[in-house]
Design an enzyme around this catalytic site. Structure first.
Site, PDB file in Angstrom:
ATOM      1  N   GLY A 163       2.783   2.756  -4.759  1.00 54.45           N
ATOM      2  CA  GLY A 163       3.243   3.724  -6.175  1.00 54.45           C
ATOM      3  C   GLY A 163       2.717   2.245  -7.156  1.00 54.45           C
ATOM      4  N   LEU A 164       2.572   1.317  -6.807  1.00 51.45           N
ATOM      5  CA  LEU A 164       0.936   0.670  -8.013  1.00 51.45           C
ATOM      6  C   LEU A 164      -0.749   0.422  -7.511  1.00 51.45           C
ATOM      7  CD1 LEU A 164       3.027  -2.699  -6.415  1.00 51.45           C
ATOM      8  CD2 LEU A 164       3.941  -1.269  -8.701  1.00 51.45           C
ATOM      9  N   SER A 165      -0.725   1.713  -7.227  1.00 57.74           N
ATOM     10  CA  SER A 165      -2.337   2.078  -8.066  1.00 57.74           C
ATOM     11  C   SER A 165      -3.008   1.314  -6.713  1.00 57.74           C
ATOM     12  CB  SER A 165      -2.741   1.931  -9.049  1.00 57.74           C
ATOM     13  OG  SER A 165      -2.994   2.904  -9.364  1.00 57.74           O
ATOM     14  N   SER A 166      -2.430   1.241  -5.498  1.00 60.12           N
ATOM     15  CA  SER A 166      -3.603   0.204  -4.934  1.00 60.12           C
ATOM     16  C   SER A 166      -4.878   1.270  -4.799  1.00 60.12           C
ATOM     17  CB  SER A 166      -2.631   0.092  -3.622  1.00 60.12           C
ATOM     18  OG  SER A 166      -2.170   0.814  -2.303  1.00 60.12           O
ATOM     19  N   ASP A 196       0.881  -1.547  -0.429  1.00 61.55           N
ATOM     20  CA  ASP A 196      -0.029  -0.545   0.118  1.00 61.55           C
ATOM     21  C   ASP A 196       1.005   1.866  -0.095  1.00 61.55           C
ATOM     22  OD1 ASP A 196       0.306  -1.582   2.669  1.00 61.55           O
ATOM     23  OD2 ASP A 196       0.350   0.777   3.126  1.00 61.55           O
ATOM     24  N   SER A 197       0.622   2.157  -0.530  1.00 60.12           N
ATOM     25  CA  SER A 197       1.499   3.466  -1.002  1.00 60.12           C
ATOM     26  C   SER A 197       2.842   3.296  -1.487  1.00 60.12           C
ATOM     27  CB  SER A 197       0.919   4.463   0.040  1.00 60.12           C
ATOM     28  OG  SER A 197       0.323   4.483   0.700  1.00 60.12           O
ATOM     29  N   ALA A 236      -6.746   3.502  -6.567  1.00 57.22           N
ATOM     30  CA  ALA A 236      -7.830   2.538  -7.654  1.00 57.22           C
ATOM     31  C   ALA A 236      -8.030   1.707  -7.493  1.00 57.22           C
ATOM     32  CB  ALA A 236      -6.789   2.434  -9.126  1.00 57.22           C
ATOM     33  N   ALA A 237      -6.831   0.224  -6.976  1.00 58.68           N
ATOM     34  CA  ALA A 237      -7.707  -1.360  -7.019  1.00 58.68           C
ATOM     35  C   ALA A 237      -8.450  -1.023  -5.326  1.00 58.68           C
ATOM     36  CB  ALA A 237      -6.513  -2.142  -6.862  1.00 58.68           C
ATOM     37  N   ASP A 288      -4.553   5.175 -13.333  1.00 60.22           N
ATOM     38  CA  ASP A 288      -4.387   4.086 -12.957  1.00 60.22           C
ATOM     39  C   ASP A 288      -6.496   2.941 -12.992  1.00 60.22           C
ATOM     40  OD1 ASP A 288      -2.599   4.987 -12.113  1.00 60.22           O
ATOM     41  OD2 ASP A 288      -3.265   5.518 -10.013  1.00 60.22           O
TER      42      ASP A 288
END
Length: 248
Positions: free
Chosen positions: A130-133, A127-128, A135-136, A178
């Site tokens: 940079g993998l767009s958690s 989480d946090s 938006a998921a 995202d």
């Protein structure tokens, strides 16, 4: 992890495990163009095999009851309560995305009568990252609420709804990168987006090489098997630096 999610939904709701429904939303990586999508830039993205799982059952009424695998506490609210945008970003918490999903659907004219009882879990440490958690998570809540309320929306509709969560409810300046990556990516392909005209193509199959090192940042090399024309350059090798916890 799927069994853990189902087990927790059963404990929270008291329902049979066979009634539990699950939404899976992947995280995404962005080799080129991150943070310029909201300016109409050109970006690339692809999803990875890590993401968010939201297990849920329909509630008997309009109540939403949620628990998180990463954050403490249980949140409760109703889908027929009017959700108002968050004025102070410092007040954004993990439950804000569920409320934001209700807000986005309400403000788009959709009739919500049923809530969900659910348990949401991401990948610890991502989480946090940079993998767009975020938006998921937002998309997972949208899909769950649509499911229990018999709403059938297209991926494009949900991209705009997730954008509404981020822009209008949370007050963040996010574009379409995202949610588009999460909802429209294809296995083995790089997703190419011209955010100015909202055009999405899949020009190349992609292989990924992850190189681990003792340095503070890991080197992630994206080898594009076919030449990808972007800004009149033929891109064959893209080197991206990401935080160590962002790559597994």
């Amino acid at each position: 992890q799927l069994d853990i999610v189902r087990k927790n939904v059963v404990e929270i709701s008291g329902r049979d495990a066979r009634e539990v429904r699950v939404v899976a939303c992947p995280y995404r990586i962005c080799p080129l163009g991150a943070h310029i999508d909201h300016q109409g830039g050109i970006v690339t993205a692809m999803t990875i095999n890590y993401g968010v799982l939201l297990g849920f059952v329909p509630s008997d009424d309009a109540e939403v009851v949620l628990q998180s695998g990463q954050f403490k506490g249980i949140t409760r609210f109703r889908v027929d309560d009017l959700q108002k945008p968050i004025e102070n970003r410092g007040n954004i918490t993990w439950e804000s995305y569920a409320r934001g999903a209700v807000y986005a659907l309400q403000n788009s004219g959709y009739d919500l009568r049923k809530g969900i009882i659910g348990y949401i879990s991401g990948v610890n440490g991502l989480d946090s990252s940079g993998l767009s958690s975020s938006a998921a998570v937002g998309i997972a809540y949208l899909l769950a609420l649509e499911n229990v309320n018999d709403l059938v929306l297209s991926p494009v509709d949900n991209i705009q709804l997730d954008k509404s969560i981020e822009n209008r409810y949370l007050g963040l300046e996010n574009g379409i990168l995202d949610p588009s990556a999460i909802l429209l990516s294809r296995y083995g392909y790089l997703t190419f987006m011209d955010c100015k005209v909202c055009n999405i193509t899949y020009p190349s199959r992609v292989g990924i090489i992850c190189e681990s090192s003792s340095a503070k940042r890991l080197h992630v090399l994206f080898y594009v098997r076919q030449a990808l024309k972007m800004h009149q350059y033929s891109v064959k090798l893209i080197q991206v630096y990401m935080r160590p916890k962002s790559v597994y």
